[in-house]
Design an enzyme around this catalytic site. Structure first.
Site: not given
Length: 270
Positions: A3, A90, A109, A150, A259
């Site tokens: 993140e 990888h 991935r 929202k 999530r």
């Protein structure tokens, strides 16, 4: 998934080995990532790196020949290693420098990206991005106004990159706990005072995570191979059925927007 704090940590870690140095060449072992590696990158030879910056979770390398834009995806990481460092499984992408070092991208991935543009203001992936959470543009007035129409869950709202970039799942859980706000609270019911508290806490949590070198749960390592240490400070994320650090109530877990969401039902009443 790396993140904002992890990308900022990566930026700070690799910058001393890249900024001001010359790219000898770029080696692409597997171009098939989330988006195919830009063909222009294979033409980079003897190109100077001018600066490195970040936008949301994108690493931006400013060069004499345009901008290299990297994204770590779900499990990607970059390391600074010597030229003769053995290639591992990888290891898909190298930026080979003239100082005996190279930036190596590893991604099991293959959900990351390495792209090129000659104009950042026209780069399509940046068009809909909201403000940076650590900038002055991101303030309580902005967040309160943005929330008015929202009807989504507050956690989903905070993780919307068109609202604010970089508040990923781990940090959204921690921020809402510290604010005493339920993750399923409807965004438009947010009060001005709660918006002020959220903005303050978002900045506080992300800054602290950056200072700790990010959060290592599974895949993320700092560019020197060390883990991020913010995981040791997580209060609710991943702590289902453990006692709340404030009141002792068992932490609960629910799915919001596909999530995992962690919260204390006592401290974060709906």
């Amino acid at each position: 998934m790396p993140e904002l704090p992890e990308v900022e940590t990566t930026l700070k870690g690799v910058s001393p080995y890249l900024k001001g140095f010359i790219i000898e060449k770029i080696v692409v072992r597997n171009p098939k990532l989330r988006w195919e590696v830009s063909k222009e990158l294979s033409t980079f030879k003897h190109v100077k790196i001018l600066n490195l910056t970040r936008r949301a979770k994108y690493l931006i390398i400013h060069t004499e020949q345009g901008y290299i834009i990297g994204h770590l995806g779900m499990s990607g990481s970059v390391r600074i290693v010597p030229h003769d460092n053995p290639v591992n499984k990888h290891d898909h992408f190298d930026i080979v420098m003239n100082n005996g070092k190279l930036l190596r991208y590893n991604d099991a991935r293959r959900f990351g990206a390495w792209l090129w543009t000659n104009n950042l203001s026209e780069f399509h992936l940046f068009f809909k991005l909201g403000p940076e959470p650590l900038s002055e543009t991101f303030n309580s007035t902005y967040l309160f106004k943005k929330s008015r129409q929202k009807s989504t869950a507050l956690k989903t709202f905070l993780m919307d990159n068109s609202v604010v970039v970089g508040v990923g799942n781990i940090y959204a859980n921690e921020i809402l706990f510290l604010c005493g706000l339920h993750p399923q609270k409807i965004a438009k019911t947010l009060t001005k005072k709660q918006a002020e508290q959220l903005v303050f806490t978002i900045k506080q949590v992300l800054n602290e995570a950056i200072e700790q070198g990010g959060t290592t749960l599974k895949d993320f390592l700092q560019p020197d191979g060390r883990p991020g240490y913010f995981a040791q400070k997580l209060l609710v994320y991943g702590n289902k059925d453990k006692p709340c650090p404030r009141c002792g109530t068992k932490i609960k877990s629910i799915i919001i927007g596909q999530r995992n969401s962690f919260f204390c039902p006592q401290c974060q009443k709906k």
